[in-house]
Enzyme design. Structure first.
Site, short mmCIF file in Angstrom:
data_model
loop_
_atom_site.label_atom_id
_atom_site.label_comp_id
_atom_site.label_asym_id
_atom_site.label_seq_id
_atom_site.Cartn_x
_atom_site.Cartn_y
_atom_site.Cartn_z
CG ASP A 1 -6.67 -4.89 4.68
OD1 ASP A 1 -7.61 -4.81 5.29
OD2 ASP A 1 -6.87 -4.66 3.40
CG ASP B 1 0.30 -19.70 2.35
OD1 ASP B 1 0.42 -19.23 3.18
OD2 ASP B 1 0.00 -19.81 1.01
CE1 TYR C 1 -2.95 -3.49 0.50
CE2 TYR C 1 -3.79 -1.77 2.45
CZ TYR C 1 -4.22 -2.90 1.20
OH TYR C 1 -5.16 -4.05 1.57
CG ASP D 1 -11.33 -7.82 7.25
OD1 ASP D 1 -11.28 -7.21 7.31
OD2 ASP D 1 -12.49 -8.12 5.42
CE LYS E 1 2.69 -17.58 -0.18
NZ LYS E 1 2.47 -18.78 -0.02
#
Ligand code: NAD
Ligand code: IPM
Ligand code: MN
Length: 325
Positions: free
Chosen positions: A215, A191, A115, A219, A160
């Site tokens: 982010d 993941d 971002y 969620d 990652k």
């Protein structure tokens, strides 16, 4: 005088923030509250979603209570949320997910990574540069370590690094900082971590990760506590602080009086803790707990109580609660 900027933003921000603001006002009528209108609605009216004067106004506040802002996926529209986080250098995004049996703090780097805003779009190709800096990583790693030291002393680094060189860099710096501080750490690929958090939430204390992974992970992890209507966040920098639900403006339910105001109320509680009133924060949390225990619930939790009625019940419980310990 303590000054609180209040940004409702768009969509359900107009419904959940008034509830949270009333809770703050009930506990702190002596604070000064002032509105700052930014967002997509403001852009539709004036062509400008957030001006320099709005940023300057936000900077005059001791803390910001923030709802949510609609960011349409248009090629020339810059996200107001990202602009504010960068302008105020709110580098640590703290997202607590807790219930009986587990207490996880997701520490999301909030100013760089994918971002960073270094992007290009041509006719046949578009690129987004994932920038990870030493300074940006050191400061988020240190913040996560400080929190781990105050909590259960365990740090998990989510990354990652098997694929991304920028994450090898992030991981290495986090490990260096953890070793320096003597904090025990482990690491997991993001993941696999996203599933393991759901299967074994009790195995986690503080999870530090880069911007987009934090982010998404927040969620995902909200599933553990009943969804996005319940999870608050703090965006903290060295000078400014902004408190907002993890959820967005929820256009699908906006204006229907069905949004759950708990995430906004809990964000107000985090704001109070930041300002030094941890008793006020506890009072908000137990008022929420009392109302839920009585069976009163909004639609997302299987109930039928509206936003306003649920909010009124929490405010009544808050009024009745003891100020002292
Ligand atoms: P969202 O979080 O707004 O909604 C996702 C789903 O969760 C929707 O079905 C919504 O109805 C539900 N939901 C969210 N909050 C709820 C609540 N308090 N009570 C009950 N249900 C709730 O995410 P989205 O739909 O992907 O995004 C909508 C808009 O919000 C987009 O423009 C996005 O860019 C923006 N957004 C803003 C912020 C922010 O301002 N910090 C955060 C996330 C998304
Ligand atoms: C969030 C949101 C924002 C983000 C968007 C709206 C810019 O999803 O606060 O989680 O990606 O940080
Ligand atoms: Mn998000």
């Amino acid at each position: 005088m303590t000054r609180i900027a209040v940004v409702e933003g768009d969509g359900i921000g107009h419904e959940v923030i008034p509830v949270a603001q009333k809770a703050l006002f009930l506990l702190h009528p002596e604070y000064e509250y002032f509105p700052v209108e930014v967002g997509y609605g403001r852009w539709e009216e004036t062509g400008c979603p957030c001006g320099d004067t709005d940023i300057a106004a936000l900077k005059t506040a001791d803390a910001i209570l923030f709802g949510a802002i609609t960011t349409p996926p248009m090629k020339d529209y810059q996200s107001v949320v990202l602009r504010i986080r960068k302008a105020l250098d709110l580098y640590a995004n703290l997202r607590p997910v807790k219930a009986n049996g587990f207490d996880i703090m997701i520490v999301r780097e909030n100013t760089e990574g994918l971002y960073s805003g270094v992007e290009e779009r041509g006719p046949d190709r578009a690129t987004t540069l994932r920038v990870v800096t030493r300074n940006g990583t050191e400061r988020i790693a240190r913040e996560a370590i400080r929190l781990a030291e105050k909590r259960q002393g365990r740090l998990t680094i989510g990354h990652k690094a098997n694929v991304l060189k920028s994450d090898v860099f992030f991981r290495d710096i986090c490990i260096e900082e953890a070793k320096k501080a003597g904090v025990s750490y482990n690491e997991k690929f993001i993941d696999a971590l996203s599933l393991d958090v759901l299967q074994h939430p009790q195995a986690y204390d503080v999870i530090v990760t880069t911007n987009i992974f934090g982010d998404i992970l927040s969620d995902v992890a909200s599933y553990l506590v009943g969804g996005l209507g319940l999870v608050p966040s703090a965006n903290i920098g060295d000078r400014y602080a902004l408190f907002e639900p993890v959820h967005g403006s929820a256009p699908d339910i906006a204006g229907k009086d069905v949004a759950n105001p708990i995430a906004a109320l809990r964000s107000a509680a985090m704001l109070l803790t930041y300002l030094g009133d941890s008793r006020g924060a506890e009072r908000i949390e137990s008022a929420i707990g009392g109302v839920l225990a009585s069976g009163t619930r909004t639609r997302d939790l299987g109930g039928s109580t509206g936003t306003r009625e649920f909010g009124a019940a929490v405010l009544t419980a808050l009024e009745k609660s003891e100020p002292g310990h």
